[in-house]
Scaffold this motif. Structure first.
Motif, PDB file in Angstrom:
ATOM      1  N   ALA A 208       0.857  -1.184   0.000  1.00 12.10           N
ATOM      2  CA  ALA A 208       0.000   0.000   0.000  1.00 12.10           C
ATOM      3  C   ALA A 208       0.889   1.228   0.000  1.00 12.10           C
ATOM      4  O   ALA A 208       1.992   1.209   0.559  1.00 12.10           O
ATOM      5  CB  ALA A 208      -0.906   0.001   1.225  1.00 12.10           C
ATOM      6  N   TYR A 209       0.408   2.300  -0.628  1.00 15.08           N
ATOM      7  CA  TYR A 209       1.111   3.582  -0.606  1.00 15.08           C
ATOM      8  C   TYR A 209       0.104   4.633  -0.147  1.00 15.08           C
ATOM      9  O   TYR A 209      -0.933   4.834  -0.789  1.00 15.08           O
ATOM     10  CB  TYR A 209       1.677   3.945  -1.980  1.00 15.08           C
ATOM     11  N   VAL A 210       0.425   5.299   0.973  1.00 15.35           N
ATOM     12  CA  VAL A 210      -0.517   6.238   1.572  1.00 15.35           C
ATOM     13  C   VAL A 210      -0.423   7.596   0.876  1.00 15.35           C
ATOM     14  O   VAL A 210       0.660   8.195   0.797  1.00 15.35           O
ATOM     15  CB  VAL A 210      -0.259   6.399   3.080  1.00 15.35           C
ATOM     16  N   ILE A 211      -1.543   8.065   0.369  1.00 11.43           N
ATOM     17  CA  ILE A 211      -1.611   9.353  -0.321  1.00 11.43           C
ATOM     18  C   ILE A 211      -1.921  10.471   0.671  1.00 11.43           C
ATOM     19  O   ILE A 211      -1.308  11.547   0.643  1.00 11.43           O
ATOM     20  CB  ILE A 211      -2.700   9.323  -1.416  1.00 11.43           C
ATOM     21  N   GLU A 212      -2.862  10.201   1.561  1.00 11.43           N
ATOM     22  CA  GLU A 212      -3.318  11.242   2.487  1.00 11.43           C
ATOM     23  C   GLU A 212      -3.862  10.583   3.745  1.00 11.43           C
ATOM     24  O   GLU A 212      -4.510   9.529   3.680  1.00 11.43           O
ATOM     25  CB  GLU A 212      -4.402  12.092   1.821  1.00 11.43           C
ATOM     26  N   GLY A 213      -3.596  11.212   4.889  1.00 12.27           N
ATOM     27  CA  GLY A 213      -4.116  10.705   6.148  1.00 12.27           C
ATOM     28  C   GLY A 213      -3.186   9.698   6.794  1.00 12.27           C
ATOM     29  O   GLY A 213      -2.059   9.476   6.359  1.00 12.27           O
ATOM     30  N   THR A 214      -3.678   9.072   7.849  1.00 10.40           N
ATOM     31  CA  THR A 214      -2.943   8.061   8.603  1.00 10.40           C
ATOM     32  C   THR A 214      -3.855   6.870   8.832  1.00 10.40           C
ATOM     33  O   THR A 214      -5.046   7.030   9.127  1.00 10.40           O
ATOM     34  CB  THR A 214      -2.473   8.622   9.959  1.00 10.40           C
ATOM     35  N   GLY A 215      -3.305   5.665   8.664  1.00 14.19           N
ATOM     36  CA  GLY A 215      -4.100   4.462   8.855  1.00 14.19           C
ATOM     37  C   GLY A 215      -3.324   3.396   9.583  1.00 14.19           C
ATOM     38  O   GLY A 215      -2.116   3.531   9.831  1.00 14.19           O
ATOM     39  N   ARG A 216      -4.025   2.301   9.914  1.00 15.00           N
ATOM     40  CA  ARG A 216      -3.402   1.150  10.562  1.00 15.00           C
ATOM     41  C   ARG A 216      -3.546  -0.047   9.623  1.00 15.00           C
ATOM     42  O   ARG A 216      -4.652  -0.360   9.178  1.00 15.00           O
ATOM     43  CB  ARG A 216      -4.021   0.883  11.921  1.00 15.00           C
ATOM     44  N   PHE A 217      -2.412  -0.699   9.365  1.00 13.28           N
ATOM     45  CA  PHE A 217      -2.348  -1.698   8.305  1.00 13.28           C
ATOM     46  C   PHE A 217      -1.931  -3.060   8.842  1.00 13.28           C
ATOM     47  O   PHE A 217      -1.072  -3.168   9.723  1.00 13.28           O
ATOM     48  CB  PHE A 217      -1.339  -1.256   7.235  1.00 13.28           C
ATOM     49  N   LEU A 239      -6.250  -8.978   3.884  1.00 13.68           N
ATOM     50  CA  LEU A 239      -5.566  -7.934   4.634  1.00 13.68           C
ATOM     51  C   LEU A 239      -6.590  -6.953   5.190  1.00 13.68           C
ATOM     52  O   LEU A 239      -7.697  -6.820   4.674  1.00 13.68           O
ATOM     53  CB  LEU A 239      -4.507  -7.230   3.780  1.00 13.68           C
ATOM     54  N   THR A 240      -6.159  -6.264   6.257  1.00 11.87           N
ATOM     55  CA  THR A 240      -7.043  -5.329   6.943  1.00 11.87           C
ATOM     56  C   THR A 240      -6.385  -3.955   7.023  1.00 11.87           C
ATOM     57  O   THR A 240      -5.184  -3.855   7.291  1.00 11.87           O
ATOM     58  CB  THR A 240      -7.354  -5.822   8.368  1.00 11.87           C
ATOM     59  N   VAL A 241      -7.179  -2.926   6.758  1.00 10.12           N
ATOM     60  CA  VAL A 241      -6.744  -1.541   6.925  1.00 10.12           C
ATOM     61  C   VAL A 241      -7.833  -0.820   7.720  1.00 10.12           C
ATOM     62  O   VAL A 241      -9.023  -0.975   7.426  1.00 10.12           O
ATOM     63  CB  VAL A 241      -6.528  -0.837   5.570  1.00 10.12           C
ATOM     64  N   ARG A 242      -7.409  -0.022   8.707  1.00 11.08           N
ATOM     65  CA  ARG A 242      -8.353   0.705   9.555  1.00 11.08           C
ATOM     66  C   ARG A 242      -8.031   2.192   9.566  1.00 11.08           C
ATOM     67  O   ARG A 242      -6.858   2.571   9.519  1.00 11.08           O
ATOM     68  CB  ARG A 242      -8.291   0.185  11.001  1.00 11.08           C
ATOM     69  N   ASN A 243      -9.064   2.982   9.631  1.00  7.84           N
ATOM     70  CA  ASN A 243      -8.894   4.424   9.835  1.00  7.84           C
ATOM     71  C   ASN A 243      -9.464   4.774  11.197  1.00  7.84           C
ATOM     72  O   ASN A 243     -10.678   4.948  11.360  1.00  7.84           O
ATOM     73  CB  ASN A 243      -9.587   5.225   8.735  1.00  7.84           C
ATOM     74  N   ASP A 244      -8.565   4.866  12.193  1.00  8.98           N
ATOM     75  CA  ASP A 244      -8.983   5.211  13.550  1.00  8.98           C
ATOM     76  C   ASP A 244      -8.910   6.708  13.810  1.00  8.98           C
ATOM     77  O   ASP A 244      -9.189   7.155  14.931  1.00  8.98           O
ATOM     78  CB  ASP A 244      -8.094   4.488  14.575  1.00  8.98           C
ATOM     79  N   GLY A 245      -8.532   7.489  12.788  1.00  3.35           N
ATOM     80  CA  GLY A 245      -8.356   8.922  12.963  1.00  3.35           C
ATOM     81  C   GLY A 245      -9.641   9.696  12.737  1.00  3.35           C
ATOM     82  O   GLY A 245     -10.733   9.131  12.609  1.00  3.35           O
ATOM     83  N   ASP A 246      -9.481  11.023  12.648  1.00  5.91           N
ATOM     84  CA  ASP A 246     -10.648  11.892  12.459  1.00  5.91           C
ATOM     85  C   ASP A 246     -10.633  12.567  11.089  1.00  5.91           C
ATOM     86  O   ASP A 246     -11.378  13.512  10.852  1.00  5.91           O
ATOM     87  CB  ASP A 246     -10.713  12.942  13.569  1.00  5.91           C
ATOM     88  N   ALA A 247      -9.778  12.089  10.169  1.00  7.32           N
ATOM     89  CA  ALA A 247      -9.713  12.618   8.802  1.00  7.32           C
ATOM     90  C   ALA A 247      -9.690  11.442   7.827  1.00  7.32           C
ATOM     91  O   ALA A 247      -9.286  10.334   8.194  1.00  7.32           O
ATOM     92  CB  ALA A 247      -8.471  13.492   8.627  1.00  7.32           C
ATOM     93  N   PRO A 248     -10.109  11.646   6.563  1.00  3.77           N
ATOM     94  CA  PRO A 248     -10.105  10.543   5.592  1.00  3.77           C
ATOM     95  C   PRO A 248      -8.699   9.990   5.358  1.00  3.77           C
ATOM     96  O   PRO A 248      -7.700  10.703   5.445  1.00  3.77           O
ATOM     97  CB  PRO A 248     -10.657  11.195   4.323  1.00  3.77           C
TER      98      PRO A 248
END
Length: 294
Positions: A208-217, A239-248
């Motif tokens: 995966a390559y993150v474009i914007e924001g922060t995630g858990r992989f 595979l699992t990806v999570r967005n635990d933040g407050d932005a996309p």
């Protein structure tokens, strides 16, 4: 829910290097770098921008050859024009994809459009190089162009996960592009609280390559942010990806079946042997890949 016994873990996370390409435009490059030479069957990933360009200052990639692989250009902002030595020409606008199979060889250019040169503005996009198997390296060049409106999209039931399916299949939706090498190329957006559980072929190399924001992989829920590449291990089929933040969270998910063939590369030529590289150079110098007409 993802089965912990089949979920892929993350083997490494690292930040893309900054470098220059073409006529001097800046790119973020996760590979090839000193951290990672290639990612079979992929040879290169460049992120162009995101950047604001003043009127008259836009740069591109003037006439240059390719042989032995494919280039995939995915534009998020800006406008590019391309031409090649086989008489093909076109324009890329935000959301469009151009899939060029160089095969036996082509000379092409990718430049900001005249309108964008005059106006300036935001420029952002990606170029991925996909290696071709030995049997396809000398095939006739071809193009597949996909306007933004024709790229299949899908969304999770809760509306928190959306995807543009450039290659492969995601959320039950299959891509329109036909690939020579079996691959997946998908642009995911996870809203806050979004969770992606995604099946991937067991034999695919996947990142995966993150474009914007922060995630858990991955199974360990490792954190990664913009400009970082996340490499998944071969220890599962989903595979699992999570967005635990407050932005996309926006990221590319790219994977493919490794070719496991020798790689000889020199600049824009990627073959299997050094002799084939020398022949590619001779063919280009002799004009056998053609030239772009004004």
């Amino acid at each position: 829910m993802s089965n912990p016994q089949t979920g892929r873990t993350v083997s490494r996370v690292f930040t893309a290097a900054q470098t220059q390409e073409g006529a001097g435009f800046h790119v973020n490059r996760p590979f090839p770098t000193r951290m990672l030479a290639d990612f079979d069957p992929f040879l290169l990933l460049d992120e162009m921008g995101p950047m604001q360009i003043a009127p008259g200052n836009a740069k591109g990639a003037p006439d240059h050859p390719h042989r032995g692989f494919e280039t995939v250009t995915y534009l998020l902002a800006g406008e590019l024009e391309h031409k090649d030595s086989r008489g093909h020409a076109g324009r890329l606008t935000p959301g469009d994809v151009q899939w060029m199979t160089a095969g036996a060889g082509v000379v092409h250019s990718e430049m900001p459009s005249q309108a964008f040169q005059q106006s300036g503005g935001a420029m952002h996009g990606f170029q991925l190089w996909v290696n071709l198997p030995r049997t396809d390296k000398m095939m006739a060049p071809r193009y597949q162009e996909l306007p933004a409106a024709n790229i299949p999209t899908a969304q999770s039931r809760d509306g928190k996960v959306s995807v543009r399916v450039i290659a492969g299949e995601a959320l039950g939706t299959r891509a329109a592009i036909k690939t020579r090498t079996p691959i997946l190329y998908q642009h995911f957006t996870l809203q806050p609280g979004g969770v992606l559980e995604h099946a991937v072929p067991a034999d695919f190399n996947v990142f995966a390559y993150v474009i914007e924001g922060t995630g858990r992989f991955g199974a360990q829920a490792l954190s990664a942010h913009a400009r970082q590449m996340v490499v998944f291990d071969h220890d599962g089929v989903d595979l699992t990806v999570r967005n635990d933040g407050d932005a996309p969270l926006s990221f590319l998910l790219i994977g493919g079946r490794p070719l496991n063939e020798p790689v000889a590369r020199y600049g824009p030529f990627v073959m299997n042997t050094e002799d084939e590289i020398r022949q590619a150079i001779l063919d280009f110098q002799a004009g056998r890949m053609g030239q772009i007409r004004a």
